[in-house]
Write an enzyme that holds these catalytic residues in place. Structure first.
Site, PDB file in Angstrom:
ATOM      1  N   LEU A   8      22.569   2.258  12.543  1.00 16.54           N
ATOM      2  CA  LEU A   8      23.199   0.994  12.935  1.00 16.54           C
ATOM      3  C   LEU A   8      22.462   0.452  14.154  1.00 16.54           C
ATOM      4  O   LEU A   8      22.687   0.887  15.280  1.00 16.54           O
ATOM      5  CB  LEU A   8      24.679   1.219  13.235  1.00 16.54           C
ATOM      6  CG  LEU A   8      25.456   2.035  12.175  1.00 16.54           C
ATOM      7  CD1 LEU A   8      26.920   2.160  12.558  1.00 16.54           C
ATOM      8  CD2 LEU A   8      25.308   1.414  10.787  1.00 16.54           C
ATOM      9  N   ALA A   9      21.577  -0.509  13.923  1.00 19.29           N
ATOM     10  CA  ALA A   9      20.651  -0.944  14.978  1.00 19.29           C
ATOM     11  C   ALA A   9      20.620  -2.457  15.130  1.00 19.29           C
ATOM     12  O   ALA A   9      19.584  -3.038  15.461  1.00 19.29           O
ATOM     13  CB  ALA A   9      19.248  -0.425  14.665  1.00 19.29           C
ATOM     14  N   ALA A  10      21.767  -3.104  14.921  1.00 17.59           N
ATOM     15  CA  ALA A  10      21.792  -4.565  14.936  1.00 17.59           C
ATOM     16  C   ALA A  10      22.095  -5.156  16.301  1.00 17.59           C
ATOM     17  O   ALA A  10      21.880  -6.345  16.529  1.00 17.59           O
ATOM     18  CB  ALA A  10      22.826  -5.075  13.925  1.00 17.59           C
ATOM     19  N   LYS A  22      17.998  -3.605  22.034  1.00 15.44           N
ATOM     20  CA  LYS A  22      18.248  -2.314  22.665  1.00 15.44           C
ATOM     21  C   LYS A  22      17.431  -1.195  22.036  1.00 15.44           C
ATOM     22  O   LYS A  22      16.845  -0.367  22.749  1.00 15.44           O
ATOM     23  CB  LYS A  22      19.740  -1.983  22.598  1.00 15.44           C
ATOM     24  CG  LYS A  22      20.081  -0.635  23.190  1.00 15.44           C
ATOM     25  CD  LYS A  22      21.570  -0.465  23.465  1.00 15.44           C
ATOM     26  CE  LYS A  22      22.417  -0.540  22.239  1.00 15.44           C
ATOM     27  NZ  LYS A  22      23.821  -0.188  22.516  1.00 15.44           N
ATOM     28  N   GLY A  77      31.258  -4.973  14.699  1.00 10.04           N
ATOM     29  CA  GLY A  77      31.687  -3.587  14.763  1.00 10.04           C
ATOM     30  C   GLY A  77      30.904  -2.661  13.853  1.00 10.04           C
ATOM     31  O   GLY A  77      30.175  -3.087  12.948  1.00 10.04           O
ATOM     32  N   ASN A 226      22.856   2.985  26.680  1.00 17.11           N
ATOM     33  CA  ASN A 226      23.361   1.613  26.673  1.00 17.11           C
ATOM     34  C   ASN A 226      22.876   0.768  27.839  1.00 17.11           C
ATOM     35  O   ASN A 226      23.111  -0.435  27.860  1.00 17.11           O
ATOM     36  CB  ASN A 226      24.894   1.619  26.679  1.00 17.11           C
ATOM     37  CG  ASN A 226      25.465   2.227  25.418  1.00 17.11           C
ATOM     38  OD1 ASN A 226      25.143   1.770  24.324  1.00 17.11           O
ATOM     39  ND2 ASN A 226      26.287   3.255  25.553  1.00 17.11           N
ATOM     40  N   LYS A 349     -16.061   0.443  32.297  1.00 22.05           N
ATOM     41  CA  LYS A 349     -15.376  -0.260  31.211  1.00 22.05           C
ATOM     42  C   LYS A 349     -16.304  -0.402  30.012  1.00 22.05           C
ATOM     43  O   LYS A 349     -17.434  -0.882  30.154  1.00 22.05           O
ATOM     44  CB  LYS A 349     -14.946  -1.654  31.695  1.00 22.05           C
ATOM     45  CG  LYS A 349     -14.149  -2.449  30.675  1.00 22.05           C
ATOM     46  CD  LYS A 349     -14.532  -3.916  30.664  1.00 22.05           C
ATOM     47  CE  LYS A 349     -15.610  -4.185  29.645  1.00 22.05           C
ATOM     48  NZ  LYS A 349     -15.954  -5.613  29.472  1.00 22.05           N
ATOM     49  N   HIS A 361     -19.662   6.366  44.304  1.00 24.13           N
ATOM     50  CA  HIS A 361     -18.734   5.531  45.059  1.00 24.13           C
ATOM     51  C   HIS A 361     -19.063   4.046  44.894  1.00 24.13           C
ATOM     52  O   HIS A 361     -20.210   3.641  44.805  1.00 24.13           O
ATOM     53  CB  HIS A 361     -18.727   5.871  46.560  1.00 24.13           C
ATOM     54  CG  HIS A 361     -19.994   6.455  47.067  1.00 24.13           C
ATOM     55  ND1 HIS A 361     -20.044   7.608  47.802  1.00 24.13           N
ATOM     56  CD2 HIS A 361     -21.287   6.068  46.917  1.00 24.13           C
ATOM     57  CE1 HIS A 361     -21.296   7.904  48.105  1.00 24.13           C
ATOM     58  NE2 HIS A 361     -22.060   6.986  47.574  1.00 24.13           N
ATOM     59  N   ASN A 384     -22.025  -8.166  34.104  1.00 19.69           N
ATOM     60  CA  ASN A 384     -21.955  -8.338  32.649  1.00 19.69           C
ATOM     61  C   ASN A 384     -21.410  -9.683  32.200  1.00 19.69           C
ATOM     62  O   ASN A 384     -21.484 -10.006  31.017  1.00 19.69           O
ATOM     63  CB  ASN A 384     -21.104  -7.222  32.035  1.00 19.69           C
ATOM     64  CG  ASN A 384     -19.687  -7.204  32.592  1.00 19.69           C
ATOM     65  OD1 ASN A 384     -19.445  -7.652  33.708  1.00 19.69           O
ATOM     66  ND2 ASN A 384     -18.746  -6.680  31.824  1.00 19.69           N
TER      67      ASN A 384
END
Length: 460
Positions: A8-10, A22, A77, A226, A349, A361, A384
């Site tokens: 139940l994830a509504a 949530k 509910g 919650n 990178k 360094h 670059n």
């Protein structure tokens, strides 16, 4: 008989005070719903159904095709959420594991034990309960003298006697599909909120069907999340569990309460992790490495006998015998070769380096392919970016780059090259070359007095 799961994830999760659904909130950098789905997948459940509502596309983007979806447009509910799946599940022979989407610590072995108790006892409706010395805020399990569950009473509706009950409802159930879902339509919403509750199914089923229970031994596994404070509690539990597992497998942790390790991280025995270190994603750390203190590593590989201190390593590889830090930053698929030295305030990178290369360094190496035994002097930069595009720098083996040197990409530096300090190099340098690209120094003796005002003498 097949086993199913209904999550139940509504709900929105208003106490999170965020626009994120949530169940999509991260716990140790992984969405809450991921923990639930992963554990259900490891259990005996064959099909997962998710009831979605608020920002359902976000949750679908996380779970993708690992579950089937039903939708609850209005959140009325838990019983109403289950009704959304009833047209499908009521037609399927078997049992369904029903749980809220905000209980991320549930364990797959516990799920299978719940199914076993449900089937072994011939239950039609199994309520998963827990024992709390301080049960404030939970619905209480009310039993008769024979120990049979008669009802579940919410705390606001409980009398003084019922408030003393320490067995509580976790919101997790195992149900017989055809019996449970066929009765759901008989639920009513005659309550203050006008909502439908699964807990009211006890009243509908207790006369003609068998209701049983399973008491979970570790209350943390049934902890509802919650709000953000509850997220921190869940993270603390997971952190302790994960760290303990690694330590028992031979990983040394100094002040483990300050160390966060993600679920998917692999750490070999013989690794030492120092305080205030966070390691997440699909990271692998090999034997003999020393990580931390004050270090973040994400989605990276740290090879044997590497030392990373006070640094950030994201989506990168650091090969055997290399030292990184303090205050280095490796990112975007940096691939650091064996026995390198990436020192303080060095950023690498989207670049690779060969064996025995050193940037000790204050250097930037970006979009570069660097050979073996290269020395970057303090303040060296591969330039670059031209304002529109990124360009590549190629550096051969056995190259010495003097302090405060700029290499303007695109550029190729051959093998055995020496670049004098303070140079801004704009052209390729062939093998065995020497480059110096700076203005000749001019010194005028006794001339500074024309440029610097003399300081007044102090009175004696």
């Amino acid at each position: 008989m097949k086993n199913y799961a209904l999550v139940l994830a509504a709900g929105k999760g208003t106490r999170m005070k965020s626009d994120i659904p949530k169940v999509a909130f991260p716990i140790l950098r992984k969405p809450m719903i991921e923990y639930i789905v992963e554990n259900i997948e490891k259990s005996s459940v064959e099909e997962i159904y998710l009831v979605l509502g608020y920002k359902r596309e976000v949750v679908e983007g996380i779970v993708k095709d690992r579950a089937k979806y039903v939708y609850q447009e209005e959140q009325l509910g838990t019983g109403h959420a289950a009704m959304m799946a009833a047209p499908v599940l009521s037609k399927l022979d078997g049992n369904t594991f029903i749980m809220p989407g905000d209980v991320p610590l549930i364990w797959y072995k516990s799920i299978d034990r719940m199914f076993a108790v449900h089937e072994d006892n011939g239950n039609d409706f199994t309520i998963v309960t827990a024992h709390y010395e301080d049960p404030e805020g939970y619905g209480r399990i009310v039993r008769n003298e024979q120990g049979v569950i008669q009802r579940i009473v919410e705390e606001k509706d409980a009398n003084d006697f019922e408030k003393e009950i320490k067995e509580v409802n976790t919101g997790i159930y195992i149900v017989n599909n055809k019996k449970f879902f066929s009765l759901l339509k008989n639920l009513n919403n005659n309550n203050a909120k006008g909502e439908y509750y699964i807990t009211d199914m006890v009243e509908l089923m207790k006369k003609d069907y068998k209701i049983g229970s399973y008491m979970i031994k570790n209350n943390s596994l049934a902890m509802g999340v919650n709000d953000l404070y509850a997220i921190s509690k869940a993270e603390k539990y997971l952190r302790e569990y994960i760290n303990k597992d690694h330590m028992l497998n031979g990983v040394s942790m100094i002040n483990p309460e300050t160390i966060t390790i993600g679920h998917n991280v692999i750490i070999e025995p013989g690794v030492t992790i120092n305080p205030n270190t966070t390691i997440t994603g699909d990271t692998v750390i090999k034997a003999g490495a020393i990580v931390g203190p004050n270090t973040e590593i994400h989605n990276s590989r740290i090879d044997s006998h590497v030392v990373v201190r006070h640094s950030l390593v994201y989506d990168s590889i650091v090969r055997e015998g290399t030292t990184v830090g303090p205050f280095a930053h490796l990112r975007d698929h940096a691939d650091i070769g064996t026995h390198n030295r990436i020192g303080n305030f060095v950023e690498v990178k989207k670049s690779s380096t060969g064996h025995n290369t050193k940037a000790s360094h204050l250097a930037y190496i970006g979009d570069s392919v660097v050979g073996e035994s290269v020395n970057f002097g303090c303040g060296s930069v591969t330039v670059n970016y031209d304002g529109k595009l990124k360009h590549k720098t190629e550096i051969g083996d056995n190259v010495f780059i003097g302090c405060n040197t700029n290499l303007i990409a695109p550029i190729k530096i051959g093998d055995n090259v020496f670049i004098a300090a303070g140079s801004t190099v704009t052209k390729d340098i062939p093998d065995n070359g020497f480059a110096i690209a700076r203005s000749r120094q001019v010194t005028k003796e006794d001339y500074s007095k024309y440029l610097i005002s003399p300081k007044p003498k102090k009175e004696e």
